[in-house]
Design a protein around this motif. Structure first.
Motif, PDB file in Angstrom:
ATOM      1  N   THR A 157       3.458 -88.209  79.598  1.00 51.83           N
ATOM      2  CA  THR A 157       4.424 -87.202  80.033  1.00 51.83           C
ATOM      3  C   THR A 157       5.042 -86.420  78.888  1.00 51.83           C
ATOM      4  O   THR A 157       5.767 -85.456  79.135  1.00 51.83           O
ATOM      5  CB  THR A 157       5.548 -87.851  80.857  1.00 51.83           C
ATOM      6  N   SER A 158       4.804 -86.821  77.638  1.00 50.44           N
ATOM      7  CA  SER A 158       5.336 -86.066  76.509  1.00 50.44           C
ATOM      8  C   SER A 158       4.485 -86.311  75.283  1.00 50.44           C
ATOM      9  O   SER A 158       3.726 -87.292  75.200  1.00 50.44           O
ATOM     10  CB  SER A 158       6.793 -86.451  76.211  1.00 50.44           C
ATOM     11  N   GLU A 159       4.596 -85.417  74.321  1.00 52.15           N
ATOM     12  CA  GLU A 159       3.889 -85.578  73.056  1.00 52.15           C
ATOM     13  C   GLU A 159       4.408 -86.797  72.307  1.00 52.15           C
ATOM     14  O   GLU A 159       3.631 -87.521  71.660  1.00 52.15           O
ATOM     15  CB  GLU A 159       4.077 -84.316  72.204  1.00 52.15           C
ATOM     16  N   ARG A 160       5.686 -87.066  72.421  1.00 50.10           N
ATOM     17  CA  ARG A 160       6.287 -88.208  71.714  1.00 50.10           C
ATOM     18  C   ARG A 160       5.666 -89.516  72.174  1.00 50.10           C
ATOM     19  O   ARG A 160       5.250 -90.353  71.371  1.00 50.10           O
ATOM     20  CB  ARG A 160       7.796 -88.216  71.938  1.00 50.10           C
ATOM     21  N   VAL A 161       5.594 -89.713  73.491  1.00 49.55           N
ATOM     22  CA  VAL A 161       5.040 -90.974  73.990  1.00 49.55           C
ATOM     23  C   VAL A 161       3.532 -91.025  73.771  1.00 49.55           C
ATOM     24  O   VAL A 161       2.959 -92.099  73.557  1.00 49.55           O
ATOM     25  CB  VAL A 161       5.405 -91.188  75.475  1.00 49.55           C
ATOM     26  N   ARG A 162       2.874 -89.882  73.798  1.00 52.15           N
ATOM     27  CA  ARG A 162       1.431 -89.859  73.544  1.00 52.15           C
ATOM     28  C   ARG A 162       1.120 -90.407  72.153  1.00 52.15           C
ATOM     29  O   ARG A 162       0.200 -91.214  71.976  1.00 52.15           O
ATOM     30  CB  ARG A 162       0.887 -88.431  73.677  1.00 52.15           C
ATOM     31  N   LEU A 163       1.897 -89.994  71.156  1.00 46.91           N
ATOM     32  CA  LEU A 163       1.660 -90.453  69.791  1.00 46.91           C
ATOM     33  C   LEU A 163       1.950 -91.945  69.642  1.00 46.91           C
ATOM     34  O   LEU A 163       1.231 -92.660  68.924  1.00 46.91           O
ATOM     35  CB  LEU A 163       2.501 -89.636  68.817  1.00 46.91           C
ATOM     36  N   VAL A 164       2.992 -92.437  70.314  1.00 48.67           N
ATOM     37  CA  VAL A 164       3.301 -93.866  70.255  1.00 48.67           C
ATOM     38  C   VAL A 164       2.172 -94.678  70.879  1.00 48.67           C
ATOM     39  O   VAL A 164       1.744 -95.712  70.339  1.00 48.67           O
ATOM     40  CB  VAL A 164       4.634 -94.170  70.962  1.00 48.67           C
ATOM     41  N   GLU A 165       1.661 -94.205  72.004  1.00 49.03           N
ATOM     42  CA  GLU A 165       0.606 -94.959  72.674  1.00 49.03           C
ATOM     43  C   GLU A 165      -0.714 -94.905  71.910  1.00 49.03           C
ATOM     44  O   GLU A 165      -1.452 -95.903  71.877  1.00 49.03           O
ATOM     45  CB  GLU A 165       0.435 -94.438  74.095  1.00 49.03           C
ATOM     46  N   LEU A 166      -1.020 -93.788  71.294  1.00 50.95           N
ATOM     47  CA  LEU A 166      -2.219 -93.725  70.461  1.00 50.95           C
ATOM     48  C   LEU A 166      -2.094 -94.672  69.270  1.00 50.95           C
ATOM     49  O   LEU A 166      -3.062 -95.329  68.869  1.00 50.95           O
ATOM     50  CB  LEU A 166      -2.464 -92.290  69.986  1.00 50.95           C
ATOM     51  N   GLU A 184      -0.386 -97.431  69.294  1.00 53.81           N
ATOM     52  CA  GLU A 184      -0.556 -98.777  69.838  1.00 53.81           C
ATOM     53  C   GLU A 184      -2.034 -99.126  70.003  1.00 53.81           C
ATOM     54  O   GLU A 184      -2.466-100.240  69.664  1.00 53.81           O
ATOM     55  CB  GLU A 184       0.158 -98.875  71.184  1.00 53.81           C
ATOM     56  N   LEU A 185      -2.812 -98.186  70.494  1.00 57.80           N
ATOM     57  CA  LEU A 185      -4.239 -98.446  70.671  1.00 57.80           C
ATOM     58  C   LEU A 185      -4.941 -98.615  69.325  1.00 57.80           C
ATOM     59  O   LEU A 185      -5.808 -99.474  69.174  1.00 57.80           O
ATOM     60  CB  LEU A 185      -4.879 -97.311  71.470  1.00 57.80           C
ATOM     61  N   ASP A 186      -4.579 -97.795  68.350  1.00 60.54           N
ATOM     62  CA  ASP A 186      -5.179 -97.918  67.020  1.00 60.54           C
ATOM     63  C   ASP A 186      -4.812 -99.248  66.370  1.00 60.54           C
ATOM     64  O   ASP A 186      -5.651 -99.901  65.731  1.00 60.54           O
ATOM     65  CB  ASP A 186      -4.733 -96.763  66.121  1.00 60.54           C
ATOM     66  N   ALA A 187      -3.539 -99.647  66.521  1.00 61.32           N
ATOM     67  CA  ALA A 187      -3.073-100.891  65.911  1.00 61.32           C
ATOM     68  C   ALA A 187      -3.527-102.119  66.697  1.00 61.32           C
ATOM     69  O   ALA A 187      -3.479-103.232  66.173  1.00 61.32           O
ATOM     70  CB  ALA A 187      -1.551-100.878  65.804  1.00 61.32           C
ATOM     71  N   ARG A 188      -3.924-101.902  67.970  1.00 60.14           N
ATOM     72  CA  ARG A 188      -4.344-103.001  68.838  1.00 60.14           C
ATOM     73  C   ARG A 188      -3.240-104.046  68.979  1.00 60.14           C
ATOM     74  O   ARG A 188      -3.492-105.252  68.998  1.00 60.14           O
ATOM     75  CB  ARG A 188      -5.648-103.646  68.325  1.00 60.14           C
ATOM     76  N   GLU A 189      -2.011-103.574  69.085  1.00 60.63           N
ATOM     77  CA  GLU A 189      -0.878-104.457  69.332  1.00 60.63           C
ATOM     78  C   GLU A 189       0.193-103.702  70.103  1.00 60.63           C
ATOM     79  O   GLU A 189       0.382-102.499  69.914  1.00 60.63           O
ATOM     80  CB  GLU A 189      -0.275-104.982  68.030  1.00 60.63           C
ATOM     81  N   GLY A 190       0.871-104.415  70.989  1.00 58.68           N
ATOM     82  CA  GLY A 190       1.956-103.808  71.744  1.00 58.68           C
ATOM     83  C   GLY A 190       1.945-104.294  73.184  1.00 58.68           C
ATOM     84  O   GLY A 190       0.969-104.888  73.658  1.00 58.68           O
TER      85      GLY A 190
END
Length: 246
Positions: free
Chosen positions: A58-67, A69-75
């Motif tokens: 729903t926002s660019e801010r959350v998109r970057l956080v979730e990407l 998380e996927l890159d870090a494989r933690e969360g």
């Protein structure tokens, strides 16, 4: 009435022109409308143990956080999918669980996260991610409603898959990922050519597509190739509230 309307909307997938990308953006938007959250995102995985991918936010801010998380494989979202259980996580200044994710989420202004698996019986196909700007777990009523939205999402996607075996779901999710890439390109074009932020660019795309009854992917392609130029004054392209909300 809003809950009933949202669930009916999510159930309306057995149509010839079903667009999984638009459907998944609607899932995130229904979460924003119904729940006490600041942002929402949807992650899905391709059948056959494919990697988890971000398909709507729903926002660019959350998109970057979730990407991240996927890159870090933690969360919490990553873990909720792999463990197939809902997770509440309060983002502390120093967190012993998922410290890298927690630091990134807190820097983006989020203080708690609720992740609800998108699953039907024993099959988990993704996760619904709800980010809040207040600490503490998601209220129980909202937890139950998030579960209902996640279940409706799973049923709708897997219902579509039964039309042509499980291969259809794989094709649809690949299409959703391709569409998201096209939308991100269009957002980048609009931000660079109109001096607006990515969130505003996306909301204008969504508003224009709805007002003109277009698929957002088709509109994004037309923006990229220059065949359409969007109006950029709030209220000139449909519902004024929709143009300026969030």
């Amino acid at each position: 009435m809003r809950v009933a309307a949202a669930l009916i909307d999510l159930a309306d997938t057995l149509v010839a022109d079903f667009d999984p990308a638009d459907f998944l953006y609607r899932v995130a938007e229904h979460c924003m409308d119904l729940l006490d959250i600041g942002d929402a995102g949807v992650m899905l995985a391709l059948p056959g143990a494919g990697p988890l991918r971000l398909v709507s936010a729903t926002s660019e801010r959350v998109r970057l956080v979730e990407l991240f998380e996927l890159d870090a494989r933690e969360g919490p979202c990553f873990t909720a999918y792999h463990d197939a259980v809902p997770i509440d996580h309060t983002v502390l200044a120093v967190s012993s669980r998922w410290p890298n994710f927690s630091a990134r989420a807190r820097s983006a202004g989020y203080l708690s996260v609720h992740a609800s698996p998108i699953r039907l019986r024993k099959e988990t196909i993704g996760v619904l991610n709800l980010f809040r700007r207040v600490p503490g777990p998601l209220p129980e009523t909202d937890r139950q409603l998030a579960r209902a939205v996640a279940d409706a999402t799973a049923i709708s996607l897997l219902q579509q898959a039964t039309l042509d075996d499980h291969r259809l779901l794989s094709t649809q999710l690949q299409g959703a990922l391709k569409t998201r890439s096209i939308i991100e390109q269009a957002k980048g074009y609009l931000t660079s050519h109109h001096a607006i932020d990515p969130d505003t660019a996306f909301q204008r795309l969504r508003s224009h597509a709805r007002h003109h009854q277009m698929r957002i992917a088709d509109l994004a392609l037309q923006v990229i190739d220059g065949t359409v130029s969007l109006p950029f004054q709030p209220g000139t392209d449909g519902d004024p509230h929709e143009e300026t909300s969030r």
